[in-house]
Write a protein that holds these residues in place. Structure first.
Motif, PDB file in Angstrom:
ATOM      1  N   PHE A  96     -11.790  -4.147 -19.464  1.00  0.00           N
ATOM      2  CA  PHE A  96     -11.696  -5.403 -18.709  1.00  0.00           C
ATOM      3  C   PHE A  96     -10.275  -5.600 -18.171  1.00  0.00           C
ATOM      4  N   VAL A  97      -9.282  -5.301 -18.998  1.00  0.00           N
ATOM      5  CA  VAL A  97      -7.891  -5.425 -18.555  1.00  0.00           C
ATOM      6  C   VAL A  97      -7.653  -4.497 -17.358  1.00  0.00           C
ATOM      7  N   GLY A  98      -8.251  -3.311 -17.418  1.00  0.00           N
ATOM      8  CA  GLY A  98      -8.116  -2.348 -16.327  1.00  0.00           C
ATOM      9  C   GLY A  98      -8.533  -2.928 -14.985  1.00  0.00           C
ATOM     10  N   PHE A  99      -9.627  -3.707 -14.987  1.00  0.00           N
ATOM     11  CA  PHE A  99     -10.073  -4.322 -13.734  1.00  0.00           C
ATOM     12  C   PHE A  99      -8.985  -5.235 -13.187  1.00  0.00           C
ATOM     13  N   VAL A 100      -8.347  -6.000 -14.087  1.00  0.00           N
ATOM     14  CA  VAL A 100      -7.308  -6.942 -13.655  1.00  0.00           C
ATOM     15  C   VAL A 100      -6.102  -6.168 -13.137  1.00  0.00           C
ATOM     16  N   LEU A 101      -5.730  -5.089 -13.850  1.00  0.00           N
ATOM     17  CA  LEU A 101      -4.575  -4.301 -13.417  1.00  0.00           C
ATOM     18  C   LEU A 101      -4.827  -3.698 -12.042  1.00  0.00           C
ATOM     19  N   ARG A 102      -6.056  -3.232 -11.831  1.00  0.00           N
ATOM     20  CA  ARG A 102      -6.373  -2.646 -10.524  1.00  0.00           C
ATOM     21  C   ARG A 102      -6.261  -3.700  -9.418  1.00  0.00           C
ATOM     22  N   GLU A 103      -6.665  -4.938  -9.748  1.00  0.00           N
ATOM     23  CA  GLU A 103      -6.535  -6.024  -8.776  1.00  0.00           C
ATOM     24  C   GLU A 103      -5.050  -6.236  -8.462  1.00  0.00           C
ATOM     25  N   MET A 104      -4.229  -6.159  -9.517  1.00  0.00           N
ATOM     26  CA  MET A 104      -2.771  -6.323  -9.344  1.00  0.00           C
ATOM     27  C   MET A 104      -2.217  -5.186  -8.483  1.00  0.00           C
ATOM     28  N   GLU A 105      -2.698  -3.961  -8.769  1.00  0.00           N
ATOM     29  CA  GLU A 105      -2.188  -2.806  -8.032  1.00  0.00           C
ATOM     30  C   GLU A 105      -2.594  -2.836  -6.561  1.00  0.00           C
ATOM     31  N   ALA A 106      -3.689  -3.552  -6.284  1.00  0.00           N
ATOM     32  CA  ALA A 106      -4.160  -3.599  -4.898  1.00  0.00           C
ATOM     33  C   ALA A 106      -3.249  -4.459  -4.020  1.00  0.00           C
ATOM     34  N   ILE A 107      -2.365  -5.221  -4.652  1.00  0.00           N
ATOM     35  CA  ILE A 107      -1.423  -6.044  -3.875  1.00  0.00           C
ATOM     36  C   ILE A 107      -0.310  -5.123  -3.361  1.00  0.00           C
ATOM     37  N   PRO A 108       0.038  -5.218  -2.062  1.00  0.00           N
ATOM     38  CA  PRO A 108       1.077  -4.330  -1.508  1.00  0.00           C
ATOM     39  C   PRO A 108       2.368  -4.441  -2.322  1.00  0.00           C
ATOM     40  N   GLU A 109       3.022  -3.301  -2.544  1.00  0.00           N
ATOM     41  CA  GLU A 109       4.199  -3.281  -3.406  1.00  0.00           C
ATOM     42  C   GLU A 109       5.280  -4.244  -2.916  1.00  0.00           C
ATOM     43  N   ALA A 110       5.394  -4.353  -1.590  1.00  0.00           N
ATOM     44  CA  ALA A 110       6.427  -5.215  -1.020  1.00  0.00           C
ATOM     45  C   ALA A 110       6.217  -6.680  -1.376  1.00  0.00           C
ATOM     46  N   SER A 111       4.981  -7.033  -1.789  1.00  0.00           N
ATOM     47  CA  SER A 111       4.691  -8.426  -2.114  1.00  0.00           C
ATOM     48  C   SER A 111       4.762  -8.708  -3.611  1.00  0.00           C
ATOM     49  N   CYS A 112       5.172  -7.709  -4.381  1.00  0.00           N
ATOM     50  CA  CYS A 112       5.233  -7.856  -5.839  1.00  0.00           C
ATOM     51  C   CYS A 112       6.675  -7.728  -6.310  1.00  0.00           C
TER      52      CYS A 112
END
Lengths: 474, 474
Positions: A96-112
């Motif tokens: 379940f955490v993996g799904f959340v991390l993938r959502e986080m990773e989908a955000i462009p790096e420049a916006s994180c």
């Protein structure tokens, strides 16, 4: 030092923060999200999901113990393999955490941005020592953490919080759970059913989210058939003694008793993560606990000097610390932060009818603002017991008590509190009815199949309706 | 011979008849109820209640087999004590029947006639040879009975119906269930899980109340993971051979196979009890099966010579043979029969949104008129699978498929078909939404807690809503 400028800055990449990011972006704003801690949301990492996994194992063990009542027997002992139980909890939790991390990773790096955020003023945030971020509007979505009473702090690593439970590799022999809130009750009962010696102790008498005294008293009695639940315990001392903790308390009959545990699980509540972001540098109005005041309809905080450019969402705001509310609030905060940044009018967000569920067995359900929010003399109570309810009896789950509330003037349904089988489902049905502003009469015109737990709800509604109509004719 | 005159005569003291009696009396009419058969309703005696009891035992056995997946092990074999299983089924069944009998006994003796009723004309009934009853209006509430195909009739006492199952003192070794309707599926799966060798065979391909081809195909595949379910079986011969029955059929690969069973359970449907009450003496219009035509809104039958004084309710009318519908219909029929007798205007009765549930696992649910009632081109389908749904996975109940239907013009929710965990609860939520005429957008504004099975429903509604809105923008 990097200097950056964005429309919307979001502090925290949990459920609320991620939703705020997506909502702000969807509304046309350039948004940046800052995360300083462990990734993955409270819900997936240490909250809803792993607790439900532990409960599923506990219900499995419990079902075996109840099987002889149906004529189904097990020739031999039940062996609860603590390592296997915890292995499944951690494995599925990680998924379940993996799904959340993938959502986080989908955000462009420049916006994180990674690092710890501190306010410099209402529009400016420092992230560690590396970034200086100016934003037209800001969303605080820093979440919450378990609160640990000072009196327990010398118990060392034998004092644990719910987060620790989900990292266990095996089950312990004994745990004293302090705090009969939702988490304490869920973990306490689950561990008990998995063969762990458990007591659940509280102070002040509250039990989960319940505030109807009848339902609360019934709930205390039912759980005490299984394990010790003292919501108003008198703990004299809590002492570490080698690998054990001795808890001395005065029992119900004024008898002092001492019980020994491997761990003390502190489940006395969660506190918003708002103390380390230097809110003093802003002009926000804070409550006694240091949490910004805000309008739940727009998620906008209140400033001492005019309109605030800061929004708040999720557990950080301490309004209703539940995943689905955090997601709604994140959406409202992100959208309105974007609207403000882009010079548009703020939008009132959709707020849903309140619903609360504790996944014990029987489950606790609460719909609406709860008994204490009702004004004496303006409402009637309908009641149903599940002890002789047909379907509940068939399933050997015939324990439960349900109170439903209705408005004496309008006949409208106002809410409910219950300990009941399938309370999670009854609560959904009732919260939809509440949000639809249904009268009790209208609810009784809806389908009730047979034989179902919902027929118990109908009994309570019929009881309520007879009281509402007696009053109407008087 | 007694000659009697009443306002309302009711034939049959089952669920519909008892409700009709109470409704007629409450409306101010003098009513008499005639019962010729065994007392106790179909539901309590041989229907809903005992089948759910058998299913509860089966789920208990199944839960033990699934426990290792949670890390919970049983050291030793599972022993299903058929005598204990059936003892609980019969004991609890008798208790439910007892409630119905007490309701019957509460009716004043003067208002009850025992014996077999036959029509003499539209207003007159003969009860056996002892009573001649004239009534201003009459309610037919004679219920239904299992239909037994002629081809099975030479199997003797090895051919059984569902009624017989609930009188067993022990479980048999093997049963061929003919008819994968609701009863066949429920009993077939329950017996299989209780260790009985079971096949469920049908003709024509139908499965329970389902008519959405996708949901039906999925359901057939899922049940076949557990036991043989051939909804369109090609049975060549059914031969009794001593105490066994040999069923020879052509399997899916055109291979002939012969299987042996202790019993053949005929579950091919129920037929209304309307052939032995001399309807030919009335002027009622009958359908091809001899069942009176009637208006479901008033429960009044249709006569060839003017307004009919005869009403019909429950399974006898063959409209929706479900307990809660029988109760509604009984109420409507009794009230309108009384109104007619007293010279008042008939009232349209409340009809609820259609809901159907099959208590297998996963459960089957159907809300609204079903897929076949929707007009091609006017609706969209939203879908969700439960195979990876969070809560379903936590519970190891992650099997299921849900289709929800919405109107392309109005955005209104139209109904659903599903094989799903907790379908009985999802179906209630959806049937209330349907009766409330909610749009799919409105439904998505309602509370969905986390983590719950209802979140799977939300996925399907979101899918549906995106299709409805794509169309709206096109």
């Amino acid at each position: 030092m990097n200097f950056m400028q964005v429309d919307v800055a979001i502090i925290g990449a949990g459920s609320a923060g991620l939703c705020a990011y997506h909502a702000a972006t969807a509304a046309g704003a350039r948004a940046t999200i800052i995360e300083g801690g462990e990734c993955g949301t409270t819900c997936a990492r240490v909250g809803c999901m792993p607790s439900k996994l532990l409960i599923a194992a506990a219900e499995s063990a419990h079902a075996i113990r109840k099987a002889p009542g149906f004529g189904v027997h097990v020739e031999g002992v039940i062996r609860i393999d603590g390592r296997e139980v915890m292995d499944r909890v951690r494995r599925e939790r990680d998924r379940f955490v993996g799904f959340v991390l993938r959502e986080m990773e989908a955000i462009p790096e420049a916006s994180c941005i990674r690092g710890h955020a501190r306010f410099i003023n209402n529009h400016t945030i420092a992230v560690d020592d590396h970034t200086h971020l100016t934003a037209r509007s800001i969303v605080i979505a820093t979440g919450s953490r378990p609160d640990i009473p000072d009196s327990f702090k010398d118990l060392g690593e034998r004092l644990i919080i719910s987060d620790d439970v989900f990292n266990w590799f095996d089950l312990p022999n004994s745990v004293a759970v302090i705090g009969p809130g939702s988490i304490g009750l869920e973990l306490g009962q689950a561990l008990h059913r998995l063969g762990v010696h458990v007591v659940v102790l509280g102070r002040g008498g509250s039990v989960g989210p319940l505030n109807d005294p009848e339902i609360r008293a019934y709930t205390i009695a039912i759980f005490n058939e299984e394990f010790t639940l003292e919501p108003d315990a008198h703990i004299a001392t809590t002492l570490r003694n080698g690998d054990r903790i001795a808890i001395r308390r005065t029992g119900p009959n004024d008898i002092q008793e001492t019980d020994y545990f491997e761990y003390v699980l502190s489940a006395t509540g969660r506190i918003p993560n708002v103390t380390t972001i230097d809110l003093s540098q802003t002009t926000l109005k804070l409550d006694a606990k240091g949490v910004p005041l805000y309008d739940p309809v727009t998620a906008r905080t209140v400033s001492t000097d005019g309109d605030s450019p800061i929004f708040i969402a999720g557990d950080a705001g301490n309004f209703i610390p539940l995943l689905h509310e955090a997601i709604d609030e994140g959406g409202i905060a992100g959208k309105n932060a974007a609207f403000l940044a882009l010079g548009k009018q703020l939008n009132p967000g959709l707020r849903r009818a309140p619903i609360g569920i504790v996944f014990t067995e029987p489950q606790i359900g609460i719909v609406g603002g709860g008994y204490h929010s009702l004004k004496a003399g303006t409402f009637a109570i309908g009641q149903a017991s599940f002890e002789d309810q047909g379907r509940a009896r068939i399933l050997l789950k015939n324990k439960g008590l349900l109170n439903v509330y209705g408005d004496l003037n309008t006949g409208r349904f106002l809410g409910a509190e219950m300990l009941a089988p399938a309370a999670e489902h009854l609560a959904h049905l009732l919260s939809w009815a509440l949000q639809n502003k249904m009268t009790v009469t209208q609810m009784l015109e809806m389908p009730f199949y047979h034989p179902v737990i919902e027929e118990g709800l109908r009994t309570a509604l019929q009881h309520l309706n007879s009281k509402l109509h007696t009053r109407a004719h008087a």
